[in-house]
Design a protein around this motif. Sequence first.
Motif, PDB file in Angstrom:
ATOM      1  N   GLY A  22      44.387  43.318  45.364  1.00  0.00           N
ATOM      2  CA  GLY A  22      43.017  43.117  44.921  1.00  0.00           C
ATOM      3  C   GLY A  22      42.044  43.112  46.090  1.00  0.00           C
ATOM      4  O   GLY A  22      40.985  43.753  46.050  1.00  0.00           O
ATOM      5  N   ARG A  23      42.421  42.425  47.127  1.00  0.00           N
ATOM      6  CA  ARG A  23      41.545  42.327  48.294  1.00  0.00           C
ATOM      7  C   ARG A  23      41.341  43.712  48.929  1.00  0.00           C
ATOM      8  O   ARG A  23      40.217  44.085  49.275  1.00  0.00           O
ATOM      9  CB  ARG A  23      42.180  41.371  49.304  1.00  0.00           C
ATOM     10  N   LEU A  24      42.439  44.454  49.078  1.00  0.00           N
ATOM     11  CA  LEU A  24      42.339  45.779  49.713  1.00  0.00           C
ATOM     12  C   LEU A  24      41.548  46.739  48.842  1.00  0.00           C
ATOM     13  O   LEU A  24      40.709  47.506  49.335  1.00  0.00           O
ATOM     14  CB  LEU A  24      43.737  46.340  49.995  1.00  0.00           C
ATOM     15  N   ALA A  25      41.826  46.699  47.532  1.00  0.00           N
ATOM     16  CA  ALA A  25      41.141  47.635  46.638  1.00  0.00           C
ATOM     17  C   ALA A  25      39.645  47.331  46.594  1.00  0.00           C
ATOM     18  O   ALA A  25      38.816  48.239  46.566  1.00  0.00           O
ATOM     19  CB  ALA A  25      41.752  47.566  45.240  1.00  0.00           C
ATOM     20  N   GLN A  26      39.301  46.045  46.608  1.00  0.00           N
ATOM     21  CA  GLN A  26      37.873  45.697  46.611  1.00  0.00           C
ATOM     22  C   GLN A  26      37.186  46.172  47.882  1.00  0.00           C
ATOM     23  O   GLN A  26      35.986  46.409  47.901  1.00  0.00           O
ATOM     24  CB  GLN A  26      37.709  44.178  46.460  1.00  0.00           C
ATOM     25  N   ALA A  27      37.988  46.301  48.939  1.00  0.00           N
ATOM     26  CA  ALA A  27      37.418  46.788  50.200  1.00  0.00           C
ATOM     27  C   ALA A  27      37.415  48.314  50.243  1.00  0.00           C
ATOM     28  O   ALA A  27      37.111  48.901  51.284  1.00  0.00           O
ATOM     29  CB  ALA A  27      38.185  46.214  51.382  1.00  0.00           C
ATOM     30  N   GLY A  28      37.812  48.943  49.133  1.00  0.00           N
ATOM     31  CA  GLY A  28      37.711  50.392  49.066  1.00  0.00           C
ATOM     32  C   GLY A  28      38.995  51.148  49.346  1.00  0.00           C
ATOM     33  O   GLY A  28      38.987  52.373  49.405  1.00  0.00           O
ATOM     34  N   GLN A  29      40.087  50.427  49.502  1.00  0.00           N
ATOM     35  CA  GLN A  29      41.341  51.141  49.786  1.00  0.00           C
ATOM     36  C   GLN A  29      42.005  51.600  48.493  1.00  0.00           C
ATOM     37  O   GLN A  29      41.863  50.977  47.441  1.00  0.00           O
ATOM     38  CB  GLN A  29      42.294  50.230  50.569  1.00  0.00           C
ATOM     39  N   LYS A  30      42.759  52.678  48.631  1.00  0.00           N
ATOM     40  CA  LYS A  30      43.535  53.188  47.504  1.00  0.00           C
ATOM     41  C   LYS A  30      44.906  52.528  47.576  1.00  0.00           C
ATOM     42  O   LYS A  30      45.644  52.731  48.539  1.00  0.00           O
ATOM     43  CB  LYS A  30      43.645  54.704  47.624  1.00  0.00           C
ATOM     44  N   THR A 253      40.092  46.305  39.870  1.00  0.00           N
ATOM     45  CA  THR A 253      39.546  46.637  41.192  1.00  0.00           C
ATOM     46  C   THR A 253      39.855  48.086  41.568  1.00  0.00           C
ATOM     47  O   THR A 253      39.385  48.570  42.592  1.00  0.00           O
ATOM     48  CB  THR A 253      40.152  45.748  42.296  1.00  0.00           C
ATOM     49  N   GLY A 254      40.672  48.740  40.747  1.00  0.00           N
ATOM     50  CA  GLY A 254      41.005  50.128  41.035  1.00  0.00           C
ATOM     51  C   GLY A 254      42.409  50.310  41.585  1.00  0.00           C
ATOM     52  O   GLY A 254      42.867  51.436  41.747  1.00  0.00           O
ATOM     53  N   ALA A 255      43.094  49.221  41.853  1.00  0.00           N
ATOM     54  CA  ALA A 255      44.464  49.345  42.355  1.00  0.00           C
ATOM     55  C   ALA A 255      45.390  49.798  41.232  1.00  0.00           C
ATOM     56  O   ALA A 255      45.151  49.509  40.061  1.00  0.00           O
ATOM     57  CB  ALA A 255      44.938  48.011  42.913  1.00  0.00           C
ATOM     58  N   GLU A 256      46.422  50.529  41.610  1.00  0.00           N
ATOM     59  CA  GLU A 256      47.371  51.018  40.617  1.00  0.00           C
ATOM     60  C   GLU A 256      48.611  50.132  40.642  1.00  0.00           C
ATOM     61  O   GLU A 256      49.084  49.742  41.715  1.00  0.00           O
ATOM     62  CB  GLU A 256      47.748  52.459  40.987  1.00  0.00           C
TER      63      GLU A 256
END
Lengths: 515, 400
Positions: A22-30, A253-256
Amino acid sequence: MPTPSFDAIIIGGGVNGLACAGRLAQAGQKVLVLDAADTPGGGALTGEFAPGYRVDGLAHLVTHLDTRMLAALKPERHGLDWAVDAMATTALSSDGGHLTLNGAYGEAVQGLEEAEAQRWTALRGRLLRHTEILRPLREITPPLPGKGGGKGNLLALGRAGLNLRRLGREEMQEFLRMILINVHDVVQEDLTDDRLRGLIAFDATLGAFLGPRSPNSLFLLWHRLSGDAGRIRWPRGGMGALATALAEAVRATGAELRCAARVDRVLSDGDRATGVRLESGEEIAARCVISTANPRTTFMDLLGARQIETGLVRRLTNIRMRGTAAKLHLALKGAPDFRGADLRHRLVIAPSSDAVENAFNHVKYGEFSPAPVMEITCPTAHDPGFAPDGHHVLSIVAQYAPYSPRGGWEAGRDALQAAILKQLEAHAPGIGELITAVELLTPADIAARHGLVGGSWHQGDLAVEQMLFMRPAVGIARYATPVPGLWLAGAGSHPGGGISGTAGWNAANEILGAA
Amino acid sequence: MNDLRHHFRTPLMRSPFHPRVAAANVLNAWAPWAGVTTALNFGDVAMEHSAIRNSASLYDISPMIKYAIEGPEAAAYLDRLTLRRASGLPVGAVQYTAWCNDAGHVLDDGTLFRLGEDRFRLCCQERHLPWLQDSAIGFDLSIRDETEAIAGLSLQGPTSFAVLSAAGGADLAGLKPFRLAEVHLGPAGPVMVSRTGFTGDLGYEIWTTPDRALDLWDHLMAEGAPHRLRPVGTEALNIARIEAGFIIANMDFVCAEQVLRPDRARQPDEIGLGWMVDLDKGRFNGRNAIRAARAGDTLRWALVGLDIDGNVPAEGAELYLDGKKAVGQVTAAAWSPTTKRNLALAQIRRPWHRDAGDRLRAEIYALRELQYHKLMLPARIVDRPFSSPKRRRATPPGMF
């Protein structure tokens, strides 16, 4: 390897893996999260153990959930709701003279004499003040002695130092006196009531390979309290519902997230981690691989000992992982009667600090305790849906049981079950008649089910010498590893496990800082 | 080598050659080596050194620590363990190598023998079994300490091949340096011979089993007599190895696992072993740290050879820049009869290994009749080896 289609692959969809994702995806990571189980959540899971009876499969209470994660991912928007927001604890007495701690770790107590209640208030205040010193350390990458390590970390260190100074000279001395002391001495010095002493001793040593008289055992109580300051919560629908809500929040958040996708290899080009291979043979490339699996498993099995240097191999093989907690699930055809105790409370059987110590003695010699101490929750007291109408389930964490007892679990499991049931019968007469189904998870079963080496819920004993910059081991304690592109983010890392997500969140911060 | 039940009565073990060594050790000059009692000299160090350089010498190397490393992945394992590419070593060849910990600090140096496709022997100064085993996790191989199962003699000097030929090893004329072969030496039976040594001269090391050790000694001594073969002790060998510029673990550097003071550990580049480091062979212990130290220019020390004025050996001498600034220490020193120079090996702070010019002085305290004479002698950094006779590499070797 093909061009990486993900910035990060996270091995393990437990709370730490989800927090990190969640943290990484919110920062824009795939981000791609891979979990071996059919549902995300890791140690936070709820399932049927007998037809019609459901229970939390491993962890059954929440005491440490990371507030940064809750604020940022907002799982409550995805269904997280607390069935109990501040669960009381009842220290059971076999004569019915129970002791109940209400609010956050006994803000108010029932069943204590006036003088003892005052002593408890004083001790509780002190424990919580000391905990405040340590709390800021939870949320940072462990600083290396002699080195700072990041602006945010310095700030947190400063806060810890300030909290220490704020205590005043006398209290600071008291903190330093107590920092490595054992919990038995503390409850012996400050309290007189055996029920209360037993409860504190139990809470300090829950999940550890320590008895109340073991050095440093008080530190683990601070560690426990440093989460939610002693507040105990239980999500509506159980721990599995918490995991589901969190997973949904992470998906948002966009994470898969992919379940039933067991990673059997971390791929490396000889220099850096390049991706993972699934059990199915499928290979997935990523710029970085983040493992929430046991640190030893991560390096020795998933990456391979040949990919790391011998000094690290040594440190990994020396991490102590000695789970001592067994899990017992009971299906009951009626409500058990713990001599009038409120089933909505957390019920603890730990008659005295000595009783906890005596229970611990056996595990040192590869035996389980004939008179185990335990923590009991009754999900059906909050949510009747966990069992058929009028029926109940109990979720019990019992100590102490070794990972590999002399004679093996084949021979020992019935005897351990009988020992736990005997304790229960003594505190809830007639409970044996109500039992319709039993599931016992020995530390070995827990290890096999959840990949928790040695049955260690924390992926490495919680102990002072395995904390901070020594967790899981020197050189890999700051989430980064000597293998570029490979990160640790699980319970084996600082600050340990316990359904918190803190390690995962901290790791993500470190990864983003390095990116 | 001995019955360990009586270890308290004999704190030092005895080499398989002990009966012969003891008989020849007329001054009873003994010293321990890896737990074994060994001869310091046999009465005349000068004559023993002379034998190494002018005829032939016999030195008991049985106490050397020896590990058998065998299995399908032995070569891959040694690639990961050591600095050099062991997998490139042909069967029947020997490699001087070293190995490091994660910090790139040298644990030991030694010689690696490839006895077969999957069979190696690693010889070294210190014991390392736990390290070797921990490094082996994930590899299909076995590691065994075979120190006491193998007896060894080092036959060194210009006439060493003549001695070997006379003893039945004439077939070894084609054996090149750092190669090994099996041969039958008359009554000493089958032995393994490697063209290796610690003298920087023509020489061989002969390996047998302890039960045939005395036969080998007697046979070589009998056949070697006409070639002026004589047993030599550690003191003579030490002079020879300084002339050859060879270093010894825990004398010229401290093994990283035994270091007490953290600044005493050394990377290969800091003890003159940088040439071994093969950064292209893939992952090995210490690679990242060595690479980082090179890239970050954080190496602090170097090991150099010194040529010092005068003839007083500079053992333990401190090195000063312009006579004032301490920049290093001598780790080994000797007056060299071969080169007629006062030689030393020294650890020196960078960049003075390169930039010292003629500014170095060795502070020597010479004890003369109960009084120290303090000497500040000019010292020049010179290339190692100080001495390397052509016969060392000539194949076939000369029949001197």
